[in-house]
Design an enzyme around this catalytic site. Sequence first.
Site, PDB file in Angstrom:
ATOM      1  N   ASP A  33       0.857  -1.182   0.000  1.00 44.00           N
ATOM      2  CA  ASP A  33       0.000   0.000   0.000  1.00 44.00           C
ATOM      3  C   ASP A  33       0.888   1.224   0.000  1.00 44.00           C
ATOM      4  O   ASP A  33       2.029   1.173   0.499  1.00 44.00           O
ATOM      5  CB  ASP A  33      -0.944   0.027   1.214  1.00 44.00           C
ATOM      6  N   ASP A  52       4.752   1.891  -4.087  1.00 39.65           N
ATOM      7  CA  ASP A  52       3.980   2.513  -5.162  1.00 39.65           C
ATOM      8  C   ASP A  52       3.915   1.492  -6.291  1.00 39.65           C
ATOM      9  O   ASP A  52       4.946   1.120  -6.870  1.00 39.65           O
ATOM     10  CB  ASP A  52       4.693   3.784  -5.618  1.00 39.65           C
ATOM     11  N   VAL A  53       2.717   1.017  -6.618  1.00 40.67           N
ATOM     12  CA  VAL A  53       2.594  -0.058  -7.615  1.00 40.67           C
ATOM     13  C   VAL A  53       3.042   0.372  -9.000  1.00 40.67           C
ATOM     14  O   VAL A  53       3.319  -0.479  -9.861  1.00 40.67           O
ATOM     15  CB  VAL A  53       1.153  -0.611  -7.684  1.00 40.67           C
ATOM     16  N   ASN A  78      -4.819  -5.201  -7.322  1.00 43.56           N
ATOM     17  CA  ASN A  78      -6.055  -4.498  -6.981  1.00 43.56           C
ATOM     18  C   ASN A  78      -5.903  -2.984  -6.938  1.00 43.56           C
ATOM     19  O   ASN A  78      -6.903  -2.267  -6.964  1.00 43.56           O
ATOM     20  CB  ASN A  78      -6.536  -5.014  -5.612  1.00 43.56           C
ATOM     21  N   TYR A 144      -9.918   6.695 -16.275  1.00 46.71           N
ATOM     22  CA  TYR A 144     -10.235   5.504 -15.491  1.00 46.71           C
ATOM     23  C   TYR A 144     -10.823   4.407 -16.376  1.00 46.71           C
ATOM     24  O   TYR A 144     -10.396   3.252 -16.338  1.00 46.71           O
ATOM     25  CB  TYR A 144     -11.221   5.882 -14.386  1.00 46.71           C
ATOM     26  N   LYS A 148      -9.153   0.765 -17.243  1.00 43.22           N
ATOM     27  CA  LYS A 148      -9.824  -0.470 -16.823  1.00 43.22           C
ATOM     28  C   LYS A 148     -10.174  -1.363 -18.014  1.00 43.22           C
ATOM     29  O   LYS A 148     -10.206  -2.590 -17.887  1.00 43.22           O
ATOM     30  CB  LYS A 148     -11.062  -0.127 -16.000  1.00 43.22           C
ATOM     31  N   THR A 192     -19.858  17.952 -11.233  1.00 43.31           N
ATOM     32  CA  THR A 192     -19.705  18.014 -12.687  1.00 43.31           C
ATOM     33  C   THR A 192     -21.053  18.063 -13.396  1.00 43.31           C
ATOM     34  O   THR A 192     -21.238  18.781 -14.385  1.00 43.31           O
ATOM     35  CB  THR A 192     -18.902  16.800 -13.188  1.00 43.31           C
TER      36      THR A 192
END
Length: 252
Positions: A33, A52-53, A78, A144, A148, A192
């Site tokens: 994490d 940090d991934v 994840n 995003y 994904k 928004t």
Amino acid sequence: MTCRVLVTAGASGVGRAMAEAFDAAGYDVWITDIDRAALDGVPDHWTAHHADVSDEGDMHAVFAAISDAGGLDSLCANAGIAGPTSAIEDIDLKDWRGCVAVNLDGAFLAAKYAAPMMKSAGAGSIILTSSTAGQYGYPFRAPYAAAKWAVIGLMKTLAMELGPHGVRANAICPGAVEGPRMEGVLAREAATKGMSRDEVYQGYASGTSMGRFVEAQDIANMAVFLASGAARLVSGQVIAVDGHTVNPDPKL
């Protein structure tokens, strides 16, 4: 022999629920994490790394430690961030790259370092966290959704590439998950779209046939199943845990 699992972003939220579920199932739990405070709150018997991934040096160090400990049976890649909530013309390239780095580069690096261990063992399960935004897209969430979607392409490729070595790969696509992260998304989307938080919430919920958000435990239960022998021939699959999305954005 105890199985070992690594859950990235495992100190809170969905990752924490995954780690707890694997712990309950008898796994030796390792997590990464970026939130040091959250890491301080995890059980002492978990192996926790601040990492940090999207940083290859950090991920190399984590996997070197796992290799020294005897290898890896299951990976839950994840880690993810919501990224900006803006019209495409208002998104800065820096924000785009930051979102893609965590959501996609992080999954790539985890898989890159997990694959040799699992190939050597002739078995393993790689579980990537995608999103229903990676199945349908989502307005005002371009970085995003794009990341994904790419996670699903990565998973399909891993399943083909690693299957001959006994390694399975699948993607879980959560819908809207109750919790602090989703509350932030709701607030930004409300601003928004010129709507209230509750209107946006109901828009997400009413877009599913079951009319509700999912909980982190629902995602965790699926991850444990996909890592288990009960799913020994489940690979290359995109599995939504979302209450059945029928309209991804009914309020626009």
